[in-house]
Design an enzyme around this catalytic site. Structure first.
Site, mmCIF file in Angstrom:
data_model
loop_
_atom_site.group_PDB
_atom_site.id
_atom_site.type_symbol
_atom_site.label_atom_id
_atom_site.label_comp_id
_atom_site.label_asym_id
_atom_site.label_seq_id
_atom_site.Cartn_x
_atom_site.Cartn_y
_atom_site.Cartn_z
ATOM 1 N N LYS A 204 0.840 -1.200 0.000
ATOM 2 C CA LYS A 204 0.000 0.000 0.000
ATOM 3 C C LYS A 204 0.876 1.253 0.000
ATOM 4 C CE LYS A 204 -3.360 2.539 2.717
ATOM 5 N NZ LYS A 204 -4.299 2.584 3.828
ATOM 6 N N GLU A 210 10.299 -4.699 4.854
ATOM 7 C CA GLU A 210 10.404 -6.079 4.378
ATOM 8 C C GLU A 210 10.184 -6.145 2.864
ATOM 9 O OE1 GLU A 210 8.695 -4.996 6.923
ATOM 10 O OE2 GLU A 210 8.696 -6.423 8.597
ATOM 11 N N GLY A 261 -4.823 -1.613 4.880
ATOM 12 C CA GLY A 261 -4.030 -2.747 4.390
ATOM 13 C C GLY A 261 -4.735 -4.076 4.610
ATOM 14 N N ARG A 262 -5.313 -4.273 5.792
ATOM 15 C CA ARG A 262 -5.942 -5.569 6.108
ATOM 16 C C ARG A 262 -7.319 -5.703 5.468
ATOM 17 N NH1 ARG A 262 -4.950 -2.305 10.263
ATOM 18 N NH2 ARG A 262 -6.640 -1.479 11.549
ATOM 19 N N GLU A 347 -5.195 -6.576 14.625
ATOM 20 C CA GLU A 347 -4.662 -5.263 14.234
ATOM 21 C C GLU A 347 -5.789 -4.224 14.274
ATOM 22 O OE1 GLU A 347 -2.821 -4.103 10.200
ATOM 23 O OE2 GLU A 347 -1.040 -4.628 11.330
ATOM 24 N N HIS A 378 -5.755 -33.256 16.819
ATOM 25 C CA HIS A 378 -4.654 -34.117 17.259
ATOM 26 C C HIS A 378 -3.508 -33.288 17.818
ATOM 27 C CE1 HIS A 378 -6.599 -37.655 15.547
ATOM 28 N NE2 HIS A 378 -7.051 -36.801 14.637
ATOM 29 N N LYS A 487 9.079 -0.776 14.403
ATOM 30 C CA LYS A 487 9.715 -0.426 13.121
ATOM 31 C C LYS A 487 10.812 0.614 13.351
ATOM 32 C CE LYS A 487 5.542 -0.933 10.234
ATOM 33 N NZ LYS A 487 4.592 -0.228 9.382
HETATM 34 O O1 F6P Z 1 2.927 -2.807 9.778
HETATM 35 C C1 F6P Z 1 1.582 -3.070 9.624
HETATM 36 C C2 F6P Z 1 1.119 -2.772 8.236
HETATM 37 O O2 F6P Z 1 1.041 -1.412 8.060
HETATM 38 C C3 F6P Z 1 -0.208 -3.445 7.931
HETATM 39 O O3 F6P Z 1 -1.288 -2.720 8.378
HETATM 40 C C4 F6P Z 1 -0.114 -3.591 6.455
HETATM 41 O O4 F6P Z 1 -1.049 -4.505 5.959
HETATM 42 C C5 F6P Z 1 1.305 -4.047 6.309
HETATM 43 O O5 F6P Z 1 2.017 -3.299 7.272
HETATM 44 C C6 F6P Z 1 1.925 -3.848 4.967
HETATM 45 O O6 F6P Z 1 1.902 -2.518 4.571
HETATM 46 P P1 F6P Z 1 2.132 -2.098 3.072
HETATM 47 O O7 F6P Z 1 1.061 -2.724 2.248
HETATM 48 O O8 F6P Z 1 2.076 -0.607 3.050
HETATM 49 O O9 F6P Z 1 3.491 -2.594 2.650
#
Ligand code: F6P
Length: 518
Positions: A204, A210, A261-262, A347, A378, A487
């Site tokens: 987003k 990452e 994002g979610r 979240e 199990h 972060k």
């Molecule tokens: O760190 C949490 C978050 O902001 C989530 O809400 C989001 O889905 C995820 O990181 C990834 O964010 P982005 O899509 O901006 O890379």
């Protein structure tokens, strides 16, 4: 926007709910209720689009539900829902509207006048994204699609493509890389050929550590393999079109800051799903979610499935005091659903202050966790049946299987029923070890088939249930400040691992930095 309605503990019905819990709720036995009330199964059965829910084995009675409905009305649940659909900036801490529902609103549908342009943009982007998905599907030279994204830019598409395996184009292999742990990307890169791989950089913000680290490594690997045509082999799914362009990606499918994002599965973030199941399948997914949106908007509270589940969550969390809920999908395709729900629920509702920023005197989101059945049986079901904590369980069963192997599905369904029944009825044994207390609450959610439409409806149901509980708790379900501190600290620590500088660190972290360097 109207002033926020009171949160749950400041409504007139809340103390009455507490009194009802103290007198009836605490000792309520669902076994007795099911035996004595011939109407209970009907009264606690809810039909929503694509989803039938049996709530009758839960530790709740009609009075508690009625009082919870009063609380919900006083909290302004209906008004807040309508404000969300109307595009009001209900995500106040970020000053944003919350309009993931617009992403599944059909073109030409009646929307608030202020949303008409946004709806037109949604459909223009959707059409372009689906046309591209079809182009990729038809391109036999592309065999592998690698989605690089994390959180909402990973969990939704991954969960949905696994769930819709039976509808997938077998000619395309999908890979999901989310972790900054290089083992994950490395393992995928060793399986694919640069000439036949399409990388989707899903973020987003297009700033997430990452994702950007993995995207840069993927681009470097692509170049090292002799790849030059970045335009053909990379596409971006983001609201930050500029950053994608700076990265060197020319093919970008955008979305908007009013999509959390979610909640972004329905946006361009869904491209891997569209490639897997085709444009028609993706439209069916949106259609199922939209049907659930309509149910959420129009069904009266007493027959509104997301609302009833949200109220049950409040009842369990704030009166019974249960801190977790287990989700047990009896369909292996739904194996990533618990992980998806962890982000969606925890979240969204893992908050400790109200809309005014004041600390809350009550608990919010439970821990959500689970594994597909029958595997969980199990592993940890021992604790669900005989442990000291009560954990409400949510079973998801699918009536029709998508395979033709004889015997399996009937056994699977027998097991889901048996677990729900065993939790309820328990077993008397004077010796103790074989004693099951019973009266352990569970819900059964039943789908006719697991297909794009029913999956869309199921996921939208969870979104609206989270919203419902969040309104009662008086929190902002749409921000996520709690992920920021870690972060910032990681940014500070990365160079310290190189330099060994531990100035200003607490003694534990300083010692760990030293240990990791040697
Ligand atoms: O760190 C949490 C978050 O902001 C989530 O809400 C989001 O889905 C995820 O990181 C990834 O964010 P982005 O899509 O901006 O890379």
């Amino acid at each position: 926007m109207a002033a926020p309605a009171p949160r749950c503990d400041r409504t007139a019905a809340w103390p009455r709910l507490q009194a009802h819990y103290d007198t009836v709720g605490r000792g309520f036995d669902a076994r007795t209720a099911l035996r004595d009330d011939p109407q209970r199964v009907a009264a606690f059965g809810v039909q929503a689009p694509h989803v039938w829910a049996d709530l009758s084995k839960n530790r709740i009675d009609a009075t508690a539900e009625a009082l919870l409905r009063e609380v919900a009305a006083d909290c302004g649940l209906a008004q807040r829902r309508d404000a969300m659909f109307a595009g009001e900036p209900i995500n106040a801490t970020e000053g944003r509207a919350v309009l993931h529902t617009l992403l599944r609103t059909p073109a030409g549908a009646q929307v608030a006048p202020g949303l008409r342009d946004a709806l037109a943009q949604v459909h223009a982007t959707l059409d372009a994204m689906l046309a591209y998905a079809e182009q990729v599907r038809a391109d036999a030279a592309i065999t592998d699609i690698v989605n690089i994204g994390i959180g909402g830019s990973d969990l939704g598409p991954q969960m949905a493509t696994l769930a819709l395996e039976a509808f997938r184009d077998p000619g395309k292999r999908l890979h999901f890389v989310s972790n900054i742990d290089g083992h994950e990307l490395d393992a995928v890169l060793r399986q694919v050929d640069a000439r036949s791989t399409l990388f989707l950089i899903a973020s987003k913000t297009f700033t997430t550590l990452e994702t950007m680290t993995n995207a840069r490594s993927a681009r470097a690997w692509f170049a090292a393999q002799g790849g030059t045509d970045v335009a053909r082999h990379f596409a971006a799914l983001t609201t930050n079109v500029e950053a994608a362009a700076q990265f060197g990606i020319t093919r970008t499918f955008g979305f908007w800051d009013w999509v959390g994002g979610r909640y972004s599965l329905w946006s361009a973030i869904g491209l891997p799903v569209a490639i897997a199941i085709g444009a028609q399948g993706f439209r069916a997914l949106l259609g199922g979610a939209h049907a659930m949106d309509l149910h959420f908007r129009t069904a009266p509270l007493a027959h509104n499935l997301p609302m009833r589940l949200g109220l049950l969550d409040v009842w369990y969390r704030n009166f019974h005091g249960w801190g977790s809920r287990s989700v047990a999908p009896y369909h292996s395709g739904l194996r990533r659903l618990p992980a998806y729900l962890q982000q969606l629920e925890m979240e969204s509702n893992g908050k400790r202050v109200d809309l005014a920023g004041q600390p809350l005197p009550y608990a919010t989101s439970p821990v959500v966790w689970g594994e597909p059945g029958t595997n969980g049986q199990h592993a940890y079901f021992q604790q669900l049946h005989q442990g000291t904590d009560v954990v409400p369980v949510e079973f998801i069963a699918v009536r029709q299987a998508a395979h033709a192997l004889p015997g399996h599905h009937a056994q699977l369904l027998a097991n889901v029923l048996a677990q729900s029944q065993a939790l309820l009825q328990g077993q008397d044994d004077a010796g103790g070890h074989r004693h099951f207390p019973g009266n352990r609450p569970s819900t059964v959610l039943l789908l006719e088939r697991l297909d794009p439409a029913s999956l869309g409806a199921l996921v939208a149901m969870y979104e609206h249930r989270v919203f419902t509980a969040g309104v009662l708790w008086g929190i902002n379900s749409f921000d996520q400040w709690g992920v920021e501190l870690g972060k910032v600290l990681a940014k500070d620590l990365a160079p310290r691992l190189e330099s060994g500088d531990t100035t200003g660190l607490d003694a534990s972290t300083a010692a760990l930095v030293q240990r990791l360097r040697t």
